[in-house]
Design a protein around this motif. Structure first.
Motif, PDB file in Angstrom:
ATOM      1  N   ALA A 231       0.848  -1.189   0.002  1.00  0.00           N
ATOM      2  CA  ALA A 231       0.024   0.170   0.016  1.00  0.00           C
ATOM      3  C   ALA A 231       0.745   1.201   0.026  1.00  0.00           C
ATOM      4  N   ALA A 232       1.936   1.284   1.069  1.00  0.00           N
ATOM      5  CA  ALA A 232       2.724   2.413   1.054  1.00  0.00           C
ATOM      6  C   ALA A 232       3.363   2.658  -0.442  1.00  0.00           C
ATOM      7  N   SER A 233       4.089   1.521  -0.754  1.00  0.00           N
ATOM      8  CA  SER A 233       4.655   1.666  -2.391  1.00  0.00           C
ATOM      9  C   SER A 233       3.871   2.193  -3.468  1.00  0.00           C
ATOM     10  N   ALA A 234       2.598   1.754  -3.502  1.00  0.00           N
ATOM     11  CA  ALA A 234       1.627   2.328  -4.284  1.00  0.00           C
ATOM     12  C   ALA A 234       1.332   3.820  -4.213  1.00  0.00           C
ATOM     13  N   VAL A 235       1.112   4.031  -3.049  1.00  0.00           N
ATOM     14  CA  VAL A 235       0.778   5.374  -2.825  1.00  0.00           C
ATOM     15  C   VAL A 235       1.862   6.446  -3.180  1.00  0.00           C
ATOM     16  N   ALA A 236       3.313   6.020  -2.613  1.00  0.00           N
ATOM     17  CA  ALA A 236       4.320   6.871  -3.097  1.00  0.00           C
ATOM     18  C   ALA A 236       4.462   6.702  -4.555  1.00  0.00           C
ATOM     19  N   GLY A 237       4.386   5.574  -5.445  1.00  0.00           N
ATOM     20  CA  GLY A 237       4.529   5.757  -6.772  1.00  0.00           C
ATOM     21  C   GLY A 237       3.495   6.657  -7.475  1.00  0.00           C
ATOM     22  N   SER A 238       1.961   6.707  -6.657  1.00  0.00           N
ATOM     23  CA  SER A 238       1.046   7.647  -7.548  1.00  0.00           C
ATOM     24  C   SER A 238       1.278   9.124  -6.937  1.00  0.00           C
ATOM     25  N   GLU A 239       2.241   9.301  -6.150  1.00  0.00           N
ATOM     26  CA  GLU A 239       2.574  10.723  -5.604  1.00  0.00           C
ATOM     27  C   GLU A 239       3.889  11.095  -6.666  1.00  0.00           C
ATOM     28  N   GLY A 240       4.230  10.242  -7.373  1.00  0.00           N
ATOM     29  CA  GLY A 240       5.359  10.665  -8.216  1.00  0.00           C
ATOM     30  C   GLY A 240       6.961  10.220  -7.616  1.00  0.00           C
ATOM     31  N   LEU A 241       6.896   9.339  -6.863  1.00  0.00           N
ATOM     32  CA  LEU A 241       8.240   8.952  -6.064  1.00  0.00           C
ATOM     33  C   LEU A 241       8.722   7.713  -6.699  1.00  0.00           C
ATOM     34  N   GLU A 242       9.692   7.386  -7.025  1.00  0.00           N
ATOM     35  CA  GLU A 242      10.289   6.113  -7.265  1.00  0.00           C
ATOM     36  C   GLU A 242      10.540   4.963  -6.118  1.00  0.00           C
ATOM     37  N   VAL A 243      10.199   3.929  -6.238  1.00  0.00           N
ATOM     38  CA  VAL A 243      10.235   3.107  -5.158  1.00  0.00           C
ATOM     39  C   VAL A 243      10.647   1.735  -5.751  1.00  0.00           C
ATOM     40  N   GLY A 244      11.654   1.420  -5.331  1.00  0.00           N
ATOM     41  CA  GLY A 244      12.193  -0.143  -5.539  1.00  0.00           C
ATOM     42  C   GLY A 244      12.451  -1.026  -4.655  1.00  0.00           C
ATOM     43  N   ASP A 245      12.431  -0.463  -3.486  1.00  0.00           N
ATOM     44  CA  ASP A 245      12.788  -1.079  -2.039  1.00  0.00           C
ATOM     45  C   ASP A 245      12.064  -0.569  -1.044  1.00  0.00           C
ATOM     46  N   ALA A 246      11.678  -1.282  -0.137  1.00  0.00           N
ATOM     47  CA  ALA A 246      11.108  -0.965   1.182  1.00  0.00           C
ATOM     48  C   ALA A 246      11.998  -1.556   2.318  1.00  0.00           C
TER      49      ALA A 246
ATOM     50  N   VAL B 206      11.868  -2.087   6.252  1.00  0.00           N
ATOM     51  CA  VAL B 206      11.340  -2.082   7.438  1.00  0.00           C
ATOM     52  C   VAL B 206      12.161  -1.647   8.652  1.00  0.00           C
ATOM     53  N   LEU B 207      11.897  -0.478   9.136  1.00  0.00           N
ATOM     54  CA  LEU B 207      12.488   0.353  10.135  1.00  0.00           C
ATOM     55  C   LEU B 207      11.966   0.013  11.520  1.00  0.00           C
ATOM     56  N   GLN B 208      10.617  -0.108  11.868  1.00  0.00           N
ATOM     57  CA  GLN B 208      10.002  -0.481  12.961  1.00  0.00           C
ATOM     58  C   GLN B 208       8.715  -0.873  12.737  1.00  0.00           C
ATOM     59  N   ASN B 209       8.077  -2.034  13.363  1.00  0.00           N
ATOM     60  CA  ASN B 209       7.155  -2.890  13.226  1.00  0.00           C
ATOM     61  C   ASN B 209       6.377  -3.210  14.543  1.00  0.00           C
ATOM     62  N   SER B 210       5.157  -2.219  14.717  1.00  0.00           N
ATOM     63  CA  SER B 210       4.581  -2.494  16.215  1.00  0.00           C
ATOM     64  C   SER B 210       3.046  -2.216  15.730  1.00  0.00           C
ATOM     65  N   ASN B 211       2.375  -1.351  16.345  1.00  0.00           N
ATOM     66  CA  ASN B 211       1.023  -1.205  16.035  1.00  0.00           C
ATOM     67  C   ASN B 211       1.028  -0.539  14.373  1.00  0.00           C
ATOM     68  N   LYS B 212       2.033   0.346  14.316  1.00  0.00           N
ATOM     69  CA  LYS B 212       2.163   1.075  12.969  1.00  0.00           C
ATOM     70  C   LYS B 212       3.438   0.499  12.152  1.00  0.00           C
ATOM     71  N   LEU B 213       3.483   0.474  11.184  1.00  0.00           N
ATOM     72  CA  LEU B 213       4.671  -0.009  10.278  1.00  0.00           C
ATOM     73  C   LEU B 213       5.514   1.441   9.839  1.00  0.00           C
ATOM     74  N   THR B 214       6.870   1.478   9.997  1.00  0.00           N
ATOM     75  CA  THR B 214       7.762   2.665   9.419  1.00  0.00           C
ATOM     76  C   THR B 214       8.694   1.993   8.551  1.00  0.00           C
ATOM     77  N   LEU B 215       8.702   2.597   7.401  1.00  0.00           N
ATOM     78  CA  LEU B 215       9.527   2.296   6.361  1.00  0.00           C
ATOM     79  C   LEU B 215      10.281   3.287   5.813  1.00  0.00           C
ATOM     80  N   ARG B 216      11.348   2.829   5.145  1.00  0.00           N
ATOM     81  CA  ARG B 216      12.350   3.745   4.592  1.00  0.00           C
ATOM     82  C   ARG B 216      12.110   3.263   2.936  1.00  0.00           C
ATOM     83  N   LEU B 217      11.522   3.869   2.088  1.00  0.00           N
ATOM     84  CA  LEU B 217      11.352   3.633   0.534  1.00  0.00           C
ATOM     85  C   LEU B 217      12.610   4.047  -0.087  1.00  0.00           C
ATOM     86  N   LEU B 218      13.244   3.325  -0.971  1.00  0.00           N
ATOM     87  CA  LEU B 218      14.311   3.715  -1.667  1.00  0.00           C
ATOM     88  C   LEU B 218      13.935   3.275  -3.250  1.00  0.00           C
ATOM     89  N   PRO B 219      14.566   4.163  -3.971  1.00  0.00           N
ATOM     90  CA  PRO B 219      15.690   5.138  -4.023  1.00  0.00           C
ATOM     91  C   PRO B 219      14.914   6.565  -3.507  1.00  0.00           C
TER      92      PRO B 219
END
Length: 275
Positions: A12-27, A29-42
């Motif tokens: 879901a995060a990768s798809a939204v980032a792509g729709s906003e014009g950001l390039e995403v080839g990798d995600a 995971v920095l933290q996984n609890s009740n929420k997920l925190t991701l660093r999307l690259l490049p």
């Protein structure tokens, strides 16, 4: 999040980032609890993902926009993406600036200076004060969790009674001093040490309470550089915070590595500091 839900959240995060014009080839995971925190690259953007029903994301976005407007030391929303909660496939997604961390840790003075500035900025915001949750709500959640033996089946009964007593006895302590909007959990995991200084993350934890409650999350020596604190209130807040986080570690759904071991260790600490 469980593995299947995590995979859906990443998509879901990768798809939204792509729709906003950001390039995403990798995600990553920095933290996984009740929420997920991701660093999307490049694209190098930070994404926070939660179930769509979690309304706290909207509060966090609004607060971040207000703090960014006054140059506060809080991580800002990524300017390349529309500043709102993006909904995709049952998930809410928000995007934040990524800050590389430096090798040397924050000094106690840097930590205190940044936290003082954050507190000053929060005091200056025209927030609907009554709409911000009070810190006692967090205490009450911990008390309910502790009382639910189905949710906390592994707590030894002697420790359950001990923790419940501390939560009850110190609950009203946080109303003893002047109150304002505070970060809520400015521990070392929620402050980034960067070359440009300290940056606070995880604004969803903001609540109403005394600044001593925030200082109770920081390393002890940070308080030495924060003037005007009530030492007795700070001592009680430290015990209360330790009781709350100890209770979380006994939740049957807690995913923190070595959570039970930490729970036992922190109960021993609590017994030592409360006599």
């Amino acid at each position: 999040m469980q593995p299947a839900e995590t995979a859906d959240a990443v998509r879901a995060a990768s798809a939204v980032a792509g729709s906003e014009g950001l390039e995403v080839g990798d995600a990553v995971v920095l933290q996984n609890s009740n929420k997920l925190t991701l660093r999307l690259l490049p694209a190098d953007v930070l994404a926070r993902v939660a179930p769509e029903s979690d309304g706290i994301l909207a509060f966090e976005v609004d607060l971040a926009r207000r703090l960014a407007a006054v140059g506060s030391p809080a991580v800002a929303l990524d300017p390349r993406v529309r500043p709102r909660v993006h909904v995709r496939n049952g998930f809410g997604v928000t995007f934040w600036e990524f800050h590389p961390v430096r090798e040397r840790p924050l000094s106690a003075e840097e930590y205190a200076r940044a936290l003082r500035r954050l507190h000053e900025d929060l005091r200056g915001l025209a927030l609907p004060f009554a709409a911000v949750p009070h810190v006692t709500e967090r205490v009450d959640r911990a008390s309910r969790l502790l009382a639910d033996r189905d949710r906390t089946p592994e707590v030894p009964e002697v420790d359950r009674t001990f923790l419940a007593g501390i939560l009850t006895r110190l609950r009203d302590v946080v109303g003893r001093g002047p109150e304002q909007v505070i970060h809520g959990e400015p521990h070392e995991g929620n402050v980034l040490a960067t070359e440009s200084g300290a940056w606070f993350v995880d604004l969803e934890t903001c609540c109403r309470g005394p600044v001593e409650f925030d200082l109770a999350h920081a390393p002890d020596d940070v308080a030495d550089h924060y003037p005007g604190l009530d030492p007795d209130l700070l001592r009680d807040c430290r015990a209360l915070v330790l009781a709350i986080v100890t209770t979380w570690r006994w939740d049957r759904d807690d995913a923190l590595p070595n959570g039970r071991e930490l729970g036992r260790e922190w109960i021993a600490q609590l017994r030592a500091i409360t006599g």
